[in-house]
Design a protein around this motif. Structure first.
Motif, short mmCIF file in Angstrom:
data_model
loop_
_atom_site.label_atom_id
_atom_site.label_comp_id
_atom_site.label_asym_id
_atom_site.label_seq_id
_atom_site.Cartn_x
_atom_site.Cartn_y
_atom_site.Cartn_z
N ALA A 255 1.25 -1.26 0.30
CA ALA A 255 0.19 0.30 0.31
C ALA A 255 1.40 1.53 0.11
CB ALA A 255 -1.02 -0.21 1.61
N ASN A 256 0.81 2.42 -1.03
CA ASN A 256 1.29 3.59 -0.93
C ASN A 256 0.31 4.59 -0.25
OD1 ASN A 256 2.28 5.76 -1.62
ND2 ASN A 256 2.91 5.12 -3.94
N VAL A 257 0.67 4.95 0.52
CA VAL A 257 -0.63 5.57 1.11
C VAL A 257 -0.32 7.57 1.08
CG1 VAL A 257 -1.39 6.13 3.77
CG2 VAL A 257 -1.44 3.65 3.26
N ALA A 399 -7.60 4.49 6.37
CA ALA A 399 -6.03 4.09 5.27
C ALA A 399 -5.25 3.28 6.45
CB ALA A 399 -4.99 5.43 5.07
N ILE A 400 -5.12 3.25 7.49
CA ILE A 400 -4.45 1.99 7.88
C ILE A 400 -4.97 0.87 8.01
CG2 ILE A 400 -3.96 0.89 10.38
CD1 ILE A 400 -3.32 4.13 11.13
N THR A 401 -6.55 0.54 7.72
CA THR A 401 -6.98 -0.61 8.09
C THR A 401 -7.26 -0.91 6.60
OG1 THR A 401 -8.68 0.08 9.45
CG2 THR A 401 -9.33 -1.34 8.35
N ILE A 402 -7.61 -0.37 5.84
CA ILE A 402 -7.44 -0.71 4.21
C ILE A 402 -5.89 -1.44 4.26
CG2 ILE A 402 -7.63 0.12 1.54
CD1 ILE A 402 -9.25 2.37 2.40
N ALA A 403 -4.80 -0.68 4.48
CA ALA A 403 -3.78 -0.98 4.23
C ALA A 403 -2.91 -2.62 4.63
CB ALA A 403 -2.12 0.06 4.80
N THR A 416 3.94 11.82 3.26
CA THR A 416 2.93 13.11 4.56
C THR A 416 4.15 13.98 4.29
OG1 THR A 416 1.93 13.50 6.37
CG2 THR A 416 3.30 11.60 6.59
N GLN A 417 3.98 15.16 4.76
CA GLN A 417 4.73 16.29 4.99
C GLN A 417 4.53 16.46 7.20
OE1 GLN A 417 6.30 18.26 2.92
NE2 GLN A 417 5.75 17.40 1.05
N ASP A 418 3.95 15.98 7.45
CA ASP A 418 3.54 15.08 8.79
C ASP A 418 3.74 14.27 9.46
OD1 ASP A 418 2.92 15.45 11.59
OD2 ASP A 418 0.46 15.68 11.34
N PRO A 419 5.24 14.79 10.12
CA PRO A 419 6.81 14.01 10.75
C PRO A 419 6.14 12.70 11.68
CG PRO A 419 7.05 15.87 10.91
CD PRO A 419 6.34 16.11 10.46
N ALA A 420 5.03 13.81 12.50
CA ALA A 420 4.57 12.74 13.66
C ALA A 420 3.56 11.51 12.65
CB ALA A 420 3.40 14.15 14.40
N ARG A 421 2.49 12.15 12.09
CA ARG A 421 1.61 11.09 11.32
C ARG A 421 2.64 9.79 10.56
NH1 ARG A 421 -3.46 13.46 8.26
NH2 ARG A 421 -1.36 14.52 6.47
N ALA A 422 3.91 10.69 10.22
CA ALA A 422 4.77 9.64 9.55
C ALA A 422 5.09 8.03 9.91
CB ALA A 422 5.94 10.19 7.72
N ASN A 423 5.27 8.82 11.28
CA ASN A 423 5.89 7.98 12.36
C ASN A 423 4.68 6.95 12.70
OD1 ASN A 423 8.77 9.35 11.93
ND2 ASN A 423 7.98 10.47 13.69
N ARG A 424 3.77 7.74 12.89
CA ARG A 424 2.23 6.86 13.17
C ARG A 424 2.35 5.56 13.01
NH1 ARG A 424 0.17 12.02 14.26
NH2 ARG A 424 -1.30 11.94 12.71
N MET A 433 8.88 -3.57 6.11
CA MET A 433 9.40 -2.72 5.75
C MET A 433 8.39 -1.49 4.88
SD MET A 433 12.08 -4.03 2.60
CE MET A 433 11.32 -5.19 2.46
N VAL A 434 8.37 -0.24 5.46
CA VAL A 434 7.99 1.28 5.79
C VAL A 434 8.74 1.95 5.06
CG1 VAL A 434 6.35 2.75 6.24
CG2 VAL A 434 6.13 0.43 7.69
N GLU A 435 8.23 2.31 3.82
CA GLU A 435 9.01 3.53 3.53
C GLU A 435 8.42 5.09 2.89
OE1 GLU A 435 11.45 2.45 -0.68
OE2 GLU A 435 11.91 0.41 0.49
N MET A 436 9.20 6.08 3.61
CA MET A 436 8.27 7.37 3.21
C MET A 436 8.78 8.73 2.84
SD MET A 436 7.40 6.96 7.59
CE MET A 436 8.79 7.21 8.54
N ASN A 437 7.81 9.15 1.97
CA ASN A 437 8.66 9.90 1.61
C ASN A 437 8.99 10.05 0.43
OD1 ASN A 437 6.58 11.70 2.57
ND2 ASN A 437 7.32 12.21 5.00
#
Length: 479
Positions: A255-257, A399-403, A416-424, A433-437
């Motif tokens: 999933a690419n959220v 999004a979490i549920t679908i992913a 996402t540009q929100d660091p706190a949300r990215a970390n959550r 693995m999780v790759e961000m931005n």
């Protein structure tokens, strides 16, 4: 026609015990490009016997010497890069420029990382400074069967061979019969590097023949397999009889959220990542989850980007997408594209059939579906082709549920540009693995998944550890 009928066993190229020819088909032309032999159980037995005989000496070889041989292998690998690239291009359809850069580059990248990691790792150390008489010794698992796929051949071969060699394992490589030529070049590199006889062996064959014999062989201590989840389950069942260690790197449905605050290149980046290597990557971001505020815009961008992806022969230089590996894969992908249409997804780019101006070759149109729902077949099955499904979501929780609503768990992506949300998101997404931005994992980071995407980890020190057992010793006398 290239003829490569022999196997590499005990340091020599030998004829099959029971020769059975197999044509290798060039997916760009649908014409035979080479002939190899498919091995038998007897060939597998001969390779296992050679590896078993070589094991004590290889395990006793100082790790510094094993590292030095891998360094020599890397040096020769770099010299023979064009041969490797050509063999992957002709047999599995990687466009030659991609083969030279990404396909060959993946192998050198992993070998370098293994060398660097091994030089820093303590293979023999105290348990703790408080307990000098307790020793932790990392010891080779033993004889390892390495079964590799056709989609990223050098990536997977080096991930297994490099780690096994440094760990002190002897090995038998069974590459995919769809893309065997690069593996045979690799065997030439191992031979030129001067590895002792029996440490590395290669037997071509299919999964039901050589693969089954290796995974169930009583003298094989470990199986490291990369491929489909279906095959991974079969290998696990077969290996269970001998209680050997099994490492599996299997399928994915990443999933690419994409949140509303994602950077402006996030959608384009996701589409191009999906189309890379003609979508034939287990970690492909095949489900693009887009927040409702930017959904329509994202669909428009995705359709435009996909429509501009050029398709061409693997033999032609340039930045384009090549064919998929064979007719079976092509027909499977076509069936799933049609399934997406039949189940009500909105086709916004590509679609069934050959691309324009092609009347042969296993080419697939870069395809994008919008208005996909999580229950649709194209949202649940691994397509393993250049097909992207776009799904709308409203909230982070949705999004979490679908992913996470998938049997796979290899790689997920967050934009996402929100660091706190990215970390959550990184903490709650169920994947190895999780790759961000758009930031790739760094050198030596572990590769692997959970759920039906497999177990174990490859790359760097994590990959070396997977080929070792941990021995705890008490009453040790410090020297």
């Amino acid at each position: 026609m290239i003829e490569k009928r022999n196997f590499y066993i005990n340091g020599e190229w030998v004829a099959p015990i029971d020769a059975r020819d197999c044509e290798v088909i060039d997916p760009s032309t649908e014409e035979p490009c080479a002939v190899i032999s498919l091995g038998s159980a007897a060939d597998a037995d001969a390779a296992v016997a050679a590896a078993k005989a070589a094991l004590p000496g290889w395990m006793a070889t100082p790790v510094e010497e094993r590292i030095a041989l891998v360094e020599k292998l890397l040096e020769i690998y770099m010299e023979r890069g064009e041969d490797l690239a050509q063999s992957m291009s002709i047999a599995m359809g990687a466009p030659i420029d991609l083969a030279r850069t990404q396909q060959v580059g993946a192998g050198s990248f992993h070998l370098k990382n293994f060398i660097n990691a091994a030089k820093k790792f303590q293979f023999d150390r105290p348990l703790d400074e408080k307990y000098p008489n307790d020793r932790i010794i990392y010891e080779a698992v033993g004889v390892a069967a390495l079964i590799t796929p056709w989609n990223w051949p050098m990536n997977q071969i080096t991930l297994k061979v490099g780690a096994a060699a440094i760990a002190g394992c002897t090995m038998i490589l069974k590459p995919s019969e769809e893309s065997p030529l690069d593996a045979m070049v690799f065997a030439e590199l191992v031979d030129a590097a001067g590895f002792p006889k029996g440490v590395f062996n290669l037997v071509n064959g299919d999964g039901t023949g050589v693969g089954t014999r290796l995974s169930g062989h009583p003298d094989v201590d470990m199986v490291s397999f990369t491929g489909s989840t279906r095959a991974g389950i079969a290998i696990s069942k077969n290996a269970a009889e001998t209680l050997k260690k099994v490492h599996l790197e299997l399928g994915g449905k990443g999933a690419n959220v994409v949140f509303a605050d994602a950077d402006e290149k996030a959608v384009k980046r996701g589409v191009l990542h999906m189309m890379n290597n003609t979508g034939q990557s287990c970690n492909a971001p095949s489900r693009m989850l887009v927040q409702s505020e930017i959904y329509d815009q994202a669909v428009e961008i995705a359709a435009e980007v996909a429509s501009k992806v050029a398709v061409g022969s693997a033999h032609d230089e340039g930045n384009h997408m090549g064919p998929v590996v064979n007719k079976t894969q092509w027909e499977k992908i076509q069936g799933l594209i049609q399934k997406g249409i039949d189940e009500g997804a909105r086709l916004v780019a590509g679609g069934p059939g050959l691309p324009e101006n092609f009347n042969k070759g296993f080419y697939v149109k870069p395809t994008v579906f919008a208005d996909v729902t999580p229950d649709m077949t194209i949202a649940r099955e691994e397509i393993f082709g250049p097909v992207l499904s776009i799904i709308k979501f409203d909230t982070e929780e949705e999004a979490i549920t679908i992913a996470n609503d998938t049997e796979y768990g290899l790689t997920n992506y967050v934009q996402t540009q929100d660091p706190a949300r990215a970390n959550r998101m990184a903490r709650v997404l169920r994947s190895g693995m999780v790759e961000m931005n758009g930031k790739p994992r760094s050198a030596g980071a572990p590769f692997g998944g959970m759920k039906k995407s497999g177990n174990g980890r490859e790359a760097g020190i994590f990959g070396i550890e997977d080929f070792m057992e941990i021995k705890a010793v008490s009453g040790w006398t410090p020297e």
